[in-house]
Design a protein around this motif. Sequence first.
Motif, mmCIF file in Angstrom:
data_model
loop_
_atom_site.group_PDB
_atom_site.id
_atom_site.type_symbol
_atom_site.label_atom_id
_atom_site.label_comp_id
_atom_site.label_asym_id
_atom_site.label_seq_id
_atom_site.Cartn_x
_atom_site.Cartn_y
_atom_site.Cartn_z
ATOM 1 N N ASN C 421 0.805 -1.221 0.000
ATOM 2 C CA ASN C 421 0.000 0.000 0.000
ATOM 3 C C ASN C 421 0.839 1.272 0.000
ATOM 4 O O ASN C 421 0.301 2.366 -0.140
ATOM 5 N N ILE C 422 2.147 1.152 0.231
ATOM 6 C CA ILE C 422 2.981 2.353 0.352
ATOM 7 C C ILE C 422 4.071 2.408 -0.710
ATOM 8 O O ILE C 422 4.415 3.488 -1.188
ATOM 9 N N CYS C 423 4.571 1.254 -1.147
ATOM 10 C CA CYS C 423 5.744 1.250 -2.020
ATOM 11 C C CYS C 423 5.455 1.998 -3.330
ATOM 12 O O CYS C 423 4.313 2.300 -3.657
ATOM 13 N N SER C 424 6.514 2.249 -4.085
ATOM 14 C CA SER C 424 6.405 3.016 -5.336
ATOM 15 C C SER C 424 5.460 2.332 -6.327
ATOM 16 O O SER C 424 5.453 1.116 -6.456
ATOM 17 N N ARG C 425 4.677 3.138 -7.034
ATOM 18 C CA ARG C 425 3.769 2.649 -8.067
ATOM 19 C C ARG C 425 4.411 2.685 -9.444
ATOM 20 O O ARG C 425 3.722 2.627 -10.465
ATOM 21 N N ARG C 426 5.747 2.752 -9.492
ATOM 22 C CA ARG C 426 6.412 2.897 -10.779
ATOM 23 C C ARG C 426 6.055 1.756 -11.729
ATOM 24 O O ARG C 426 5.857 1.970 -12.920
ATOM 25 N N TRP C 427 5.963 0.550 -11.198
ATOM 26 C CA TRP C 427 5.621 -0.596 -12.055
ATOM 27 C C TRP C 427 4.291 -0.352 -12.776
ATOM 28 O O TRP C 427 4.121 -0.761 -13.923
ATOM 29 N N VAL C 428 3.380 0.332 -12.093
ATOM 30 C CA VAL C 428 2.081 0.624 -12.703
ATOM 31 C C VAL C 428 2.216 1.749 -13.723
ATOM 32 O O VAL C 428 1.902 1.582 -14.904
ATOM 33 N N TYR C 429 2.727 2.907 -13.294
ATOM 34 C CA TYR C 429 2.624 4.075 -14.183
ATOM 35 C C TYR C 429 3.637 4.054 -15.318
ATOM 36 O O TYR C 429 3.462 4.753 -16.309
ATOM 37 N N ARG C 430 4.684 3.239 -15.183
ATOM 38 C CA ARG C 430 5.618 3.140 -16.295
ATOM 39 C C ARG C 430 4.965 2.468 -17.503
ATOM 40 O O ARG C 430 5.395 2.642 -18.633
ATOM 41 N N GLN C 431 3.918 1.696 -17.265
ATOM 42 C CA GLN C 431 3.213 1.048 -18.382
ATOM 43 C C GLN C 431 2.234 1.995 -19.068
ATOM 44 O O GLN C 431 1.673 1.671 -20.106
ATOM 45 N N TYR C 432 1.983 3.142 -18.440
ATOM 46 C CA TYR C 432 1.068 4.127 -19.018
ATOM 47 C C TYR C 432 1.859 5.228 -19.713
ATOM 48 O O TYR C 432 2.809 5.761 -19.133
ATOM 49 N N ASP C 433 1.458 5.597 -20.904
ATOM 50 C CA ASP C 433 2.041 6.792 -21.508
ATOM 51 C C ASP C 433 1.495 7.985 -20.737
ATOM 52 O O ASP C 433 0.325 8.331 -20.866
ATOM 53 N N HIS C 434 2.348 8.592 -19.881
ATOM 54 C CA HIS C 434 1.839 9.710 -19.081
ATOM 55 C C HIS C 434 2.316 11.055 -19.614
ATOM 56 O O HIS C 434 2.105 12.083 -18.989
ATOM 57 N N GLN C 435 2.952 11.041 -20.800
ATOM 58 C CA GLN C 435 3.479 12.309 -21.322
ATOM 59 C C GLN C 435 2.925 12.705 -22.684
ATOM 60 O O GLN C 435 3.219 13.798 -23.167
ATOM 61 N N VAL C 436 2.142 11.816 -23.320
ATOM 62 C CA VAL C 436 1.585 12.167 -24.621
ATOM 63 C C VAL C 436 0.720 13.428 -24.460
ATOM 64 O O VAL C 436 0.154 13.647 -23.381
ATOM 65 N N GLN C 437 0.655 14.229 -25.477
ATOM 66 C CA GLN C 437 0.025 15.561 -25.487
ATOM 67 C C GLN C 437 0.953 16.642 -24.922
ATOM 68 O O GLN C 437 0.576 17.810 -24.846
ATOM 69 N N THR C 438 2.156 16.247 -24.518
ATOM 70 C CA THR C 438 3.168 17.192 -24.021
ATOM 71 C C THR C 438 2.587 18.286 -23.133
ATOM 72 O O THR C 438 2.697 19.475 -23.418
ATOM 73 N N ALA C 439 1.948 17.858 -22.042
ATOM 74 C CA ALA C 439 1.369 18.849 -21.125
ATOM 75 C C ALA C 439 1.523 18.433 -19.666
ATOM 76 O O ALA C 439 1.139 19.179 -18.780
ATOM 77 N N THR C 440 2.074 17.240 -19.408
ATOM 78 C CA THR C 440 2.152 16.761 -18.027
ATOM 79 C C THR C 440 3.340 17.422 -17.330
ATOM 80 O O THR C 440 4.495 17.102 -17.605
ATOM 81 N N ALA C 441 3.028 18.364 -16.442
ATOM 82 C CA ALA C 441 4.071 19.178 -15.822
ATOM 83 C C ALA C 441 4.495 18.627 -14.467
ATOM 84 O O ALA C 441 5.578 18.934 -13.984
ATOM 85 N N VAL C 442 3.638 17.855 -13.813
ATOM 86 C CA VAL C 442 4.060 17.066 -12.652
ATOM 87 C C VAL C 442 3.687 15.622 -12.982
ATOM 88 O O VAL C 442 2.520 15.294 -13.161
#
Lengths: 82, 213, 733
Positions: C421-442
């Motif tokens: 419940n606390i550890c990093s969620r990197r395994w999850v979000y690395r599978q998501y394109d979180h930068q497409v649309q070039t607007a994700t500032a955080v």
Amino acid sequence: MKFTAEVRVHYRPGTLDPQGQAVLRAIHSMGLPAVEDVRVGKSIRLTVEAADAEAARALITRLARDLLANPVLEDYGVEVHA
Amino acid sequence: MSRTAVVIFPGSNCDQDALWALGPDATPVWHQEEHLPADTAAVILPGGFAYGDYLRAGALARFSPIMADVRRAADAGMPVLGICNGFQVLCEAGMLPGALARNADIAFHCQTVSVEVTDADTAWTAGLRRGERLRLPIAHGEGRYWAPDLAGVRVAFRYAGENPNGSLESIAGVSNRAGNVVGLMPHPERAASEILGGTDGLRIRGAARAALR
Amino acid sequence: MTGRRGAVRAATPVGVADNPAPWDAVGLTRQEYRSIAAALGRAPSPLELGMLGAMWSEHCSYKSSRVHLRRLPTEGDAVLVGPGENAGVLALPGGWAVAIRVESHNHPSAVEPFQGAATGVGGILRDIFATGARPCAVLDGLCFAPPDEGRARHLLRGVVEGIAHYGNSIGVPTVGGATAFLPGYRDNPLVNVMAAGWLRADAILHGRASGPGNPVLLIGNRTGRDGIHGASLLASRSFAEDPAGLRPAVQVGDPFVGKLLLESCLELAASGLLLGCNDLGAAGLTSAASEAAGRGGMGIELDLDAVPRREEGMNPYEVMLSESQERMLLVVEAADEAKAIAVCERWGCDVARVGRVTADGRIRVRDHGELVADMPVALLTSAAPRYRRPARRPLVPARSSPGEDLPAVGDWLARLLAAPNICSRRWVYRQYDHQVQTATAVLPGQGDAAVLWRKGTEFGVALALDGSGRLTRLDPYGGAALAVCEAARNVACAGGRPLGLTNCLNWGSPEDPATMGTFVAAIDGMARAARALGIPVTGGNVSFYNETSGRPVDPTPMVGVAGLVADIGLRRGSGFPATGLAVAMLGPAAGRLDGSEYQALRWGAASGAPQRPDFALERGLLRVLAEADLRSAHDCAEGGLLVCLAECVLAGTAGAAVRLPKPRGRLDELLFGEAPGRVVVSTDNYPALAALCREAGVPCRKLGVTTDGRDLVAEGLGTWPLRDERGLEPWLG
């Protein structure tokens, strides 16, 4: 005449097939070490109108080579049925 | 005025990002056009999932009408850059050697990586120095570069440090023999503003501009 | 459209005609059937009954929740569109606006995680672009059993891959959310998907039919036999032991067609060609047509022969109730029809005129010229039943009596940092394109909320999605209030001023008075918190029947908040960004063990009475986070203070040397206790922060400074080198 054809596409031998490796690991973790290798590919079924089986095969083979498989990476097999 | 044409295939999704990063001298071109605009000086095939990446990434886009003119322009020496899905399209079209296979760990990777410039003589790297490193985002599931034989393949970029997808010899981008057609998996257009985490991508644009002059 | 007028054809081959209890097959009760017959003055035809069964299902009608949802505040300065539309819309500077909505896809994901989650993303994105907004972000609230269980791992992998498959391909970044692991989700995982989109405030589309005679167009995928009654039967009933038996009700998503549909609709909207736009989601054509007609005070006539089909031999029942994905219903001016069709065709989208708007408030369906359904639209929409179900209010929880205190920190910091419940969620979000649309500032992992930059302007929007099943199980009122406070606090930590919220309420069966009682208490808590913080509710979703064989899920309110980051340059991450900054703690120093992750990990389960939020403190915190000059801010949530400090080091580029206050009671309560209203910040102007906090009535305490390197040094307690984040990978086998 109508023919049905099946084209099977797999990564070429020697090319890493990560899906196959993942399935193999899963099989081994089920306690089945007898399975030695897994290759995951795809099967594409086509229905074509052609004069005869040979013409159908020629058309499907051309499609397999030019579109359905990428020969740099993949092998293909063609089966044609009346 | 000479312009950079950004080709939009159905399913492209980084076309607007490339247009934004390139600024006013870039223009969108719909894939069903037969001809690039007359003042086109360079072509970019953007990232995305052209035709849903169905069958294989990039496999269907090469049949779009505009691709015949892109090929003619490339043969005549015009700079052409394929980013991510655009790189996959160029390989499928035979305009670049090799192919891009499923990532070695099967998973999609979205992260920022270090990329080393290994060939500073292509049309898109001419303003860069060989050996210099850029921080660029990647986002792909099929980016594992593979070629039966690397003899004659001009490697333009390599992953420095972690090889995120199992690419042969850490290859992140290649060019054709002539050096005018380049493809790379990282997204320079995503590193075009400090607000978005960096501006290293603009140096590739700068390099292309220098080469065009 | 021509056709024989008159009586509705009686026989539709769906196997309900000769049934002595025809209501059963469509999920209605005998009483509901009787009221339908009374309203119509005759027995409904099988098709009509199927349409009503779907529209009167819990999923579509909110029949058990509507009387309670009314207590939520919905008014606010920023609200341009409130509940009842495809999505809520909030005003931003410069004539811009943001559309937000969250929806559950729990039942389909339990049955088929990949496609269930993928179609959840597709559905929520259609809700967003139905308002004319271009989708700019997806967030996910995911709840599973602990990942050391094989089925939970399978569900987690499938759901994450499904979200990635759809979101990455359609080109909308997946930027955040929450992932929780609790035994209470063993039989029923939760998959809540939130989306946001940019639009101009003067170009908001409504899901309304208008102008009698205007054509009604169906665009996107062809209609197949998938998901007939998916919403009314799959999502409005509890599971028996074998959910696999329900698999045919799950649909397959096609993000490529979704993208073509998105671009078609947005081009039509931008060209001013759309009068109304509605997603075909649950209950398919039936719901899209009746909702559009109902909202517009119109009627609608549909000609089923014109509906493009994927399969041959489909009957009217199947066509009207199919939940085939990637379809939208459009209303255009008759004079614009050809232009609208041309736009769809250019994008490669199938388009067909399937009906027209009428003035008489009835929905009429024709098949081969025959009238097969003819009902007042209102019978399907506003006349759906509303129930005030028996509710047994939960007791106010009592404090637990904790076990022995810790003599020293020992390995507890490491254990908590590695906990699922606390550890990093990197395994999850690395599978998501979180930068497409070039607007994700955080980016995910960088801050407490995602921040999307509105390119071309100075501002951005912060988005967070939060909710705790663990706390809501122990205290439904407090847990729901806390979900609002935490999502708002997370948005504020990232530099946003909360503008509005959307919620997804995941509960068991409303027919169980104990479950209904916790639902009612949670609405009270959510209403109270939203009012106290001045954050209006712009809409949301209720998902009942998340239970299997009488075992409900932990009741889980997921709250999505959107906030304005007025100056994108002042967005904040959660990590310490530089050395030599003051590290300060806002809010009360000690937390409670009750309901904490530490309690659950050490003693096997969370119990007792979690700390409820103090609304005055939360308001003060929002003010301080808005006005103070801070370099980073991180909400102190699961794991408590020491974990929070470690996370600030892990997410940043500096270490920290701190001196924690002397524990007044237990050491573990100070280090790992949890309480709402606590934030760890870094600043280069501590005196100004302290002064502002005094003014705002927020406790503020300097804990130490940021340092070179990546160590967390807590005087007298220990030194922890924090080089590598612990992730989910060890739990995934």
